[in-house]
Design a protein around this motif. Sequence first.
Motif, PDB file in Angstrom:
ATOM      1  N   ASP A 106       0.837  -1.200   0.000  1.00  0.00           N
ATOM      2  CA  ASP A 106       0.000   0.000   0.000  1.00  0.00           C
ATOM      3  C   ASP A 106       0.872   1.252   0.000  1.00  0.00           C
ATOM      4  OD1 ASP A 106      -2.862  -0.966   0.298  1.00  0.00           O
ATOM      5  OD2 ASP A 106      -1.828  -2.097   1.858  1.00  0.00           O
ATOM      6  N   TRP A 107       2.021   1.150   0.665  1.00  0.00           N
ATOM      7  CA  TRP A 107       2.967   2.271   0.762  1.00  0.00           C
ATOM      8  C   TRP A 107       4.364   1.684   0.592  1.00  0.00           C
ATOM      9  CZ3 TRP A 107       3.704   4.956   6.185  1.00  0.00           C
ATOM     10  CH2 TRP A 107       4.667   5.958   6.093  1.00  0.00           C
ATOM     11  N   THR A 108       5.089   2.206  -0.370  1.00  0.00           N
ATOM     12  CA  THR A 108       6.450   1.739  -0.624  1.00  0.00           C
ATOM     13  C   THR A 108       7.432   2.860  -0.311  1.00  0.00           C
ATOM     14  OG1 THR A 108       7.924   0.726  -2.263  1.00  0.00           O
ATOM     15  CG2 THR A 108       6.333   2.302  -3.098  1.00  0.00           C
ATOM     16  N   ILE A 109       8.524   2.516   0.362  1.00  0.00           N
ATOM     17  CA  ILE A 109       9.543   3.501   0.719  1.00  0.00           C
ATOM     18  C   ILE A 109      10.885   3.023   0.190  1.00  0.00           C
ATOM     19  CG2 ILE A 109      10.781   4.661   2.594  1.00  0.00           C
ATOM     20  CD1 ILE A 109       8.273   4.313   4.332  1.00  0.00           C
ATOM     21  N   GLU A 110      11.557   3.911  -0.522  1.00  0.00           N
ATOM     22  CA  GLU A 110      12.901   3.648  -1.016  1.00  0.00           C
ATOM     23  C   GLU A 110      13.840   4.715  -0.468  1.00  0.00           C
ATOM     24  OE1 GLU A 110      13.941   1.062  -2.510  1.00  0.00           O
ATOM     25  OE2 GLU A 110      12.236   0.193  -3.554  1.00  0.00           O
ATOM     26  N   ILE A 111      14.985   4.290   0.026  1.00  0.00           N
ATOM     27  CA  ILE A 111      16.008   5.176   0.576  1.00  0.00           C
ATOM     28  C   ILE A 111      17.188   5.124  -0.379  1.00  0.00           C
ATOM     29  CG2 ILE A 111      17.474   5.670   2.568  1.00  0.00           C
ATOM     30  CD1 ILE A 111      15.381   3.814   4.152  1.00  0.00           C
ATOM     31  N   LEU A 112      17.512   6.251  -0.981  1.00  0.00           N
ATOM     32  CA  LEU A 112      18.565   6.286  -1.989  1.00  0.00           C
ATOM     33  C   LEU A 112      19.926   6.027  -1.358  1.00  0.00           C
ATOM     34  CD1 LEU A 112      19.120   6.801  -5.004  1.00  0.00           C
ATOM     35  CD2 LEU A 112      19.564   9.194  -4.388  1.00  0.00           C
ATOM     36  N   SER A 113      20.642   5.087  -1.939  1.00  0.00           N
ATOM     37  CA  SER A 113      22.026   4.817  -1.560  1.00  0.00           C
ATOM     38  C   SER A 113      22.923   5.475  -2.601  1.00  0.00           C
ATOM     39  CB  SER A 113      22.298   3.314  -1.540  1.00  0.00           C
ATOM     40  OG  SER A 113      21.552   2.702  -0.522  1.00  0.00           O
ATOM     41  N   PRO A 114      24.162   5.860  -2.223  1.00  0.00           N
ATOM     42  CA  PRO A 114      25.043   6.543  -3.176  1.00  0.00           C
ATOM     43  C   PRO A 114      25.293   5.762  -4.467  1.00  0.00           C
ATOM     44  CG  PRO A 114      25.956   6.665  -0.961  1.00  0.00           C
ATOM     45  CD  PRO A 114      24.761   5.744  -0.894  1.00  0.00           C
ATOM     46  N   GLU A 115      25.251   4.431  -4.408  1.00  0.00           N
ATOM     47  CA  GLU A 115      25.526   3.612  -5.594  1.00  0.00           C
ATOM     48  C   GLU A 115      24.325   3.495  -6.524  1.00  0.00           C
ATOM     49  OE1 GLU A 115      25.560   2.225  -2.439  1.00  0.00           O
ATOM     50  OE2 GLU A 115      27.655   2.541  -1.977  1.00  0.00           O
ATOM     51  N   GLN A 116      23.172   3.960  -6.112  1.00  0.00           N
ATOM     52  CA  GLN A 116      21.956   3.765  -6.897  1.00  0.00           C
ATOM     53  C   GLN A 116      21.710   4.917  -7.857  1.00  0.00           C
ATOM     54  OE1 GLN A 116      19.319   3.035  -3.441  1.00  0.00           O
ATOM     55  NE2 GLN A 116      18.723   1.174  -4.531  1.00  0.00           N
ATOM     56  N   LYS A 117      21.033   4.597  -8.932  1.00  0.00           N
ATOM     57  CA  LYS A 117      20.573   5.593  -9.896  1.00  0.00           C
ATOM     58  C   LYS A 117      19.170   6.024  -9.467  1.00  0.00           C
ATOM     59  CE  LYS A 117      23.902   4.951 -13.031  1.00  0.00           C
ATOM     60  NZ  LYS A 117      25.040   5.796 -12.886  1.00  0.00           N
ATOM     61  N   PRO A 118      18.963   7.316  -9.202  1.00  0.00           N
ATOM     62  CA  PRO A 118      17.657   7.772  -8.717  1.00  0.00           C
ATOM     63  C   PRO A 118      16.484   7.358  -9.600  1.00  0.00           C
ATOM     64  CG  PRO A 118      19.261   9.541  -8.532  1.00  0.00           C
ATOM     65  CD  PRO A 118      19.929   8.412  -9.277  1.00  0.00           C
ATOM     66  N   SER A 133      -0.476   0.544  -5.457  1.00  0.00           N
ATOM     67  CA  SER A 133       0.009   1.199  -4.244  1.00  0.00           C
ATOM     68  C   SER A 133      -0.636   2.576  -4.128  1.00  0.00           C
ATOM     69  CB  SER A 133       1.529   1.361  -4.266  1.00  0.00           C
ATOM     70  OG  SER A 133       2.167   0.115  -4.207  1.00  0.00           O
ATOM     71  N   ARG A 134      -0.819   3.018  -2.900  1.00  0.00           N
ATOM     72  CA  ARG A 134      -1.453   4.310  -2.662  1.00  0.00           C
ATOM     73  C   ARG A 134      -0.447   5.420  -2.403  1.00  0.00           C
ATOM     74  NH1 ARG A 134      -5.603   2.891   1.981  1.00  0.00           N
ATOM     75  NH2 ARG A 134      -5.559   5.147   2.133  1.00  0.00           N
ATOM     76  N   LEU A 135       0.764   5.046  -1.935  1.00  0.00           N
ATOM     77  CA  LEU A 135       1.723   6.046  -1.504  1.00  0.00           C
ATOM     78  C   LEU A 135       3.142   5.541  -1.729  1.00  0.00           C
ATOM     79  CD1 LEU A 135       2.369   8.687   0.137  1.00  0.00           C
ATOM     80  CD2 LEU A 135       2.088   7.314   2.206  1.00  0.00           C
ATOM     81  N   GLY A 136       4.029   6.446  -2.118  1.00  0.00           N
ATOM     82  CA  GLY A 136       5.445   6.110  -2.270  1.00  0.00           C
ATOM     83  C   GLY A 136       6.303   7.246  -1.757  1.00  0.00           C
ATOM     84  N   TRP A 137       7.373   6.883  -1.063  1.00  0.00           N
ATOM     85  CA  TRP A 137       8.367   7.862  -0.621  1.00  0.00           C
ATOM     86  C   TRP A 137       9.704   7.520  -1.250  1.00  0.00           C
ATOM     87  CZ3 TRP A 137       8.455   8.596   5.421  1.00  0.00           C
ATOM     88  CH2 TRP A 137       7.278   9.206   5.854  1.00  0.00           C
ATOM     89  N   PHE A 138      10.398   8.550  -1.711  1.00  0.00           N
ATOM     90  CA  PHE A 138      11.773   8.444  -2.186  1.00  0.00           C
ATOM     91  C   PHE A 138      12.598   9.338  -1.267  1.00  0.00           C
ATOM     92  CE2 PHE A 138      15.191  10.221  -4.876  1.00  0.00           C
ATOM     93  CZ  PHE A 138      15.837   9.055  -5.241  1.00  0.00           C
ATOM     94  N   ILE A 139      13.384   8.713  -0.409  1.00  0.00           N
ATOM     95  CA  ILE A 139      14.143   9.442   0.599  1.00  0.00           C
ATOM     96  C   ILE A 139      15.572   9.626   0.106  1.00  0.00           C
ATOM     97  CG2 ILE A 139      15.007   9.400   2.960  1.00  0.00           C
ATOM     98  CD1 ILE A 139      12.571   7.700   3.714  1.00  0.00           C
TER      99      ILE A 139
END
Length: 186
Positions: A106-118, A133-139
């Motif tokens: 329902d809610w997905t959260i992703e935390i950007l790591s330095p090695e990842q492509k945004p 999904s109803r909600l997503g966060w990109f931190i």
Amino acid sequence: MSATTLHSLTLEEFLKLPETKPASEYINGEIIQKPMPKGRHSRLQCKLCAAVNQVAEDKRIAYAFPELRCSFGERSIVPDVAIFLWKRIPFLIDDQVPDNFELPPDWTIEILSPEQKPNKVIGNILYCLKHGSRLGWFIDPDDVSILVFLREQQPLLLMGEDLLPVLPDELTLTVNQVFGWLKMGG
């Protein structure tokens, strides 16, 4: 993130492969291994799960799972945090939590790591929204911001004392509160 393409590998074939550490995801026919979580990532992931579960688990409103494989549509992804409303958790007959989740959180959260492509990380959030999904966060810890995605709305870039949209509604968090969890020293 390292990508491996195996000729004509299907989602079903990918799901039969042994799990990797860190986890690998299946996206558009590619196997992409997530980077090993580092300090800030681990701290935010742990605190987010604890904050949601403290408010929502006993009341059977929702539950936050860290690094839970979710396979649906044509992808198998492992969000940093996957929150499911209680009524959508596919409990087994004996009320145990299942091993396999074949639905989007329902809610997905992703935390950007330095090695990842945004854009690859944001792509997983958008894929989840497209599939229910109803909600997503990109931190982004370096930018001290949270990009919020709601279905059928423009993304919101939130900072400072901005109040964050959450599931369940009983939880209240600001951007500063989330990033304040990173301060552990004296």
